[in-house]
Design a protein around this motif. Structure first.
Motif, PDB file in Angstrom:
ATOM      1  N   SER A  69     -51.737 -19.901  38.172  1.00 35.98           N
ATOM      2  CA  SER A  69     -50.707 -20.798  38.668  1.00 35.98           C
ATOM      3  C   SER A  69     -51.144 -21.253  40.050  1.00 35.98           C
ATOM      4  N   GLY A  70     -51.402 -22.565  40.182  1.00 38.23           N
ATOM      5  CA  GLY A  70     -51.837 -23.118  41.465  1.00 38.23           C
ATOM      6  C   GLY A  70     -50.705 -23.797  42.198  1.00 38.23           C
ATOM      7  N   ASP A  71     -50.980 -24.265  43.403  1.00 33.97           N
ATOM      8  CA  ASP A  71     -49.966 -24.956  44.196  1.00 33.97           C
ATOM      9  C   ASP A  71     -49.455 -26.210  43.509  1.00 33.97           C
ATOM     10  N   ASP A  72     -50.322 -26.865  42.717  1.00 28.12           N
ATOM     11  CA  ASP A  72     -49.954 -28.102  42.032  1.00 28.12           C
ATOM     12  C   ASP A  72     -49.662 -27.892  40.553  1.00 28.12           C
ATOM     13  N   GLY A  73     -49.438 -26.649  40.143  1.00 28.46           N
ATOM     14  CA  GLY A  73     -49.142 -26.353  38.747  1.00 28.46           C
ATOM     15  C   GLY A  73     -50.210 -25.474  38.120  1.00 28.46           C
ATOM     16  N   PRO A  74     -50.106 -25.251  36.816  1.00 28.06           N
ATOM     17  CA  PRO A  74     -51.049 -24.355  36.146  1.00 28.06           C
ATOM     18  C   PRO A  74     -52.435 -24.988  36.021  1.00 28.06           C
ATOM     19  N   VAL A  75     -53.467 -24.133  36.042  1.00 28.11           N
ATOM     20  CA  VAL A  75     -54.848 -24.574  35.868  1.00 28.11           C
ATOM     21  C   VAL A  75     -55.516 -23.692  34.830  1.00 28.11           C
ATOM     22  N   ALA A  76     -56.567 -24.243  34.207  1.00 24.16           N
ATOM     23  CA  ALA A  76     -57.314 -23.488  33.194  1.00 24.16           C
ATOM     24  C   ALA A  76     -58.751 -23.971  33.156  1.00 24.16           C
ATOM     25  N   LEU A  77     -59.630 -23.084  32.763  1.00 25.03           N
ATOM     26  CA  LEU A  77     -61.018 -23.442  32.505  1.00 25.03           C
ATOM     27  C   LEU A  77     -61.599 -22.489  31.483  1.00 25.03           C
ATOM     28  N   THR A  78     -62.615 -22.962  30.758  1.00 28.50           N
ATOM     29  CA  THR A  78     -63.322 -22.120  29.789  1.00 28.50           C
ATOM     30  C   THR A  78     -64.486 -21.445  30.497  1.00 28.50           C
ATOM     31  N   ALA A  79     -64.662 -20.155  30.225  1.00 26.75           N
ATOM     32  CA  ALA A  79     -65.745 -19.380  30.843  1.00 26.75           C
ATOM     33  C   ALA A  79     -66.490 -18.592  29.772  1.00 26.75           C
ATOM     34  N   SER A  80     -67.787 -18.515  29.928  1.00 29.33           N
ATOM     35  CA  SER A  80     -68.593 -17.688  29.027  1.00 29.33           C
ATOM     36  C   SER A  80     -69.244 -16.550  29.795  1.00 29.33           C
ATOM     37  N   GLY A 117     -60.285 -26.195  27.407  1.00 25.58           N
ATOM     38  CA  GLY A 117     -60.607 -25.664  28.729  1.00 25.58           C
ATOM     39  C   GLY A 117     -61.946 -26.130  29.254  1.00 25.58           C
ATOM     40  N   ALA A 118     -62.819 -26.604  28.357  1.00 20.47           N
ATOM     41  CA  ALA A 118     -64.147 -27.072  28.756  1.00 20.47           C
ATOM     42  C   ALA A 118     -64.217 -28.582  28.943  1.00 20.47           C
ATOM     43  N   THR A 119     -63.125 -29.287  28.662  1.00 19.16           N
ATOM     44  CA  THR A 119     -63.115 -30.750  28.744  1.00 19.16           C
ATOM     45  C   THR A 119     -62.612 -31.193  30.112  1.00 19.16           C
ATOM     46  N   ASP A 179     -49.395 -30.025  26.213  1.00 25.46           N
ATOM     47  CA  ASP A 179     -48.656 -29.545  25.040  1.00 25.46           C
ATOM     48  C   ASP A 179     -47.819 -28.334  25.454  1.00 25.46           C
ATOM     49  N   ARG A 180     -46.549 -28.570  25.759  1.00 29.10           N
ATOM     50  CA  ARG A 180     -45.672 -27.498  26.247  1.00 29.10           C
ATOM     51  C   ARG A 180     -45.416 -26.420  25.199  1.00 29.10           C
ATOM     52  N   ASP A 181     -45.674 -26.725  23.923  1.00 27.75           N
ATOM     53  CA  ASP A 181     -45.489 -25.720  22.882  1.00 27.75           C
ATOM     54  C   ASP A 181     -46.673 -24.759  22.800  1.00 27.75           C
ATOM     55  N   ALA A 182     -47.792 -25.086  23.435  1.00 24.67           N
ATOM     56  CA  ALA A 182     -49.008 -24.285  23.328  1.00 24.67           C
ATOM     57  C   ALA A 182     -49.073 -23.152  24.344  1.00 24.67           C
ATOM     58  N   TRP A 183     -48.222 -23.162  25.348  1.00 27.02           N
ATOM     59  CA  TRP A 183     -48.300 -22.159  26.405  1.00 27.02           C
ATOM     60  C   TRP A 183     -46.912 -21.908  26.989  1.00 27.02           C
ATOM     61  N   ALA A 184     -46.820 -20.839  27.761  1.00 26.36           N
ATOM     62  CA  ALA A 184     -45.585 -20.514  28.478  1.00 26.36           C
ATOM     63  C   ALA A 184     -45.950 -19.710  29.714  1.00 26.36           C
ATOM     64  N   PRO A 185     -45.148 -19.816  30.761  1.00 24.13           N
ATOM     65  CA  PRO A 185     -45.409 -18.968  31.931  1.00 24.13           C
ATOM     66  C   PRO A 185     -44.888 -17.560  31.679  1.00 24.13           C
ATOM     67  N   LEU A 186     -45.640 -16.585  32.148  1.00 20.51           N
ATOM     68  CA  LEU A 186     -45.143 -15.205  32.140  1.00 20.51           C
ATOM     69  C   LEU A 186     -44.007 -15.087  33.160  1.00 20.51           C
ATOM     70  N   PRO A 187     -43.209 -14.035  33.107  1.00 19.48           N
ATOM     71  CA  PRO A 187     -42.178 -13.843  34.131  1.00 19.48           C
ATOM     72  C   PRO A 187     -42.759 -13.805  35.548  1.00 19.48           C
ATOM     73  N   THR A 188     -44.043 -13.430  35.653  1.00 15.51           N
ATOM     74  CA  THR A 188     -44.712 -13.378  36.952  1.00 15.51           C
ATOM     75  C   THR A 188     -45.332 -14.723  37.342  1.00 15.51           C
ATOM     76  N   GLY A 189     -45.228 -15.743  36.471  1.00 17.05           N
ATOM     77  CA  GLY A 189     -45.646 -17.087  36.821  1.00 17.05           C
ATOM     78  C   GLY A 189     -46.944 -17.595  36.223  1.00 17.05           C
ATOM     79  N   GLU A 190     -47.838 -16.700  35.792  1.00 14.79           N
ATOM     80  CA  GLU A 190     -49.123 -17.154  35.262  1.00 14.79           C
ATOM     81  C   GLU A 190     -48.942 -17.789  33.885  1.00 14.79           C
ATOM     82  N   PRO A 191     -49.674 -18.882  33.621  1.00 16.03           N
ATOM     83  CA  PRO A 191     -49.580 -19.505  32.295  1.00 16.03           C
ATOM     84  C   PRO A 191     -50.383 -18.728  31.255  1.00 16.03           C
ATOM     85  N   VAL A 192     -49.781 -18.566  30.071  1.00 15.96           N
ATOM     86  CA  VAL A 192     -50.443 -17.887  28.955  1.00 15.96           C
ATOM     87  C   VAL A 192     -50.382 -18.801  27.736  1.00 15.96           C
ATOM     88  N   TYR A 193     -51.539 -19.011  27.113  1.00 12.18           N
ATOM     89  CA  TYR A 193     -51.571 -19.784  25.875  1.00 12.18           C
ATOM     90  C   TYR A 193     -51.100 -18.910  24.726  1.00 12.18           C
TER      91      TYR A 193
END
Length: 194
Positions: free
Chosen positions: A49-60, A108-110, A118-132
């Motif tokens: 969860s960033g200052d401007d909203g949730p962020v994501a990236l793909t990592a290998s 995450g790689a695009t 897609d708000r149906d694909a994820w939700a914030p945890l009670p602690t704020g972090e986004p989870v897919y």
């Protein structure tokens, strides 16, 4: 009585070599990329969860380093728009993907897309972090260390909370998602060799 040691073989017998030139010289970026294109890796999506909203990236680059305490590491490139927020976060979520999660890995790689449109694909945890939703597994972590490394940042994080939705039985290949030689692969019974 001592046994005879076989003569050491010169390194040139071990295959083609691309030398660095001169003391302190380094491999080129192209050669280093070529080395790791042939080294498969698991695929994860990191969220914060960033200052401007949730962020994501793909990592290998995700790897477990300790079970007590439960620590993992990963690296994030300075080229990703999500890197500043993930590098600054106190907590993050690491989604460990399988082949059923290929669309999320691609998302995450695009570059230049809204990874949370897609708000149906994820939700914030009670602690704020986004989870897919519906991923193989995810782990919420506290960031415990950061280290600049070239054009990347290495992050060490301690597992705090986890959910495993799809797990292979011990010794079974499952349906793992692997990135190898610039392509996505599915591990399964067909890829078992031993």
């Amino acid at each position: 009585m001592t046994s005879a040691q076989p003569a050491a073989r010169p390194a040139s017998d071990f295959g083609a070599s691309v030398p660095a030139h001169g003391p302190g010289a380094s491999l080129s970026a192209a050669t280093f990329k070529e080395l790791f294109r042939g080294h498969p890796s698991g695929v994860a999506v990191i969220t914060a969860s960033g200052d401007d909203g949730p962020v994501a990236l793909t990592a290998s680059s995700v790897a477990s380093v300790s079970v007590d305490p439960p620590l993992l590491i990963f690296s994030i490139s300075a080229m990703s728009s999500a890197t500043p927020a993930i590098a600054a976060a106190d907590t993050i979520v690491v989604h460990l993907l399988d082949a059923d999660d290929l669309d999320l890995a691609r998302l995450g790689a695009t570059s230049g897309v809204d990874r949370f449109a897609d708000r149906d694909a994820w939700a914030p945890l009670p602690t704020g972090e986004p989870v897919y939703r519906d991923v193989r597994a995810w782990v919420r972590c506290a960031v415990v260390s950061r280290m600049d490394a070239g054009d990347s940042t290495i992050i060490a994080a301690q597992g705090l909370q986890a959910t495993i939705a799809r797990e292979a039985a011990p010794g079974e290949p499952g349906d793992a998602l692997v990135y190898h030689n610039r392509t996505w692969h599915r591990l399964g019974e067909h890829s078992r060799i031993a």
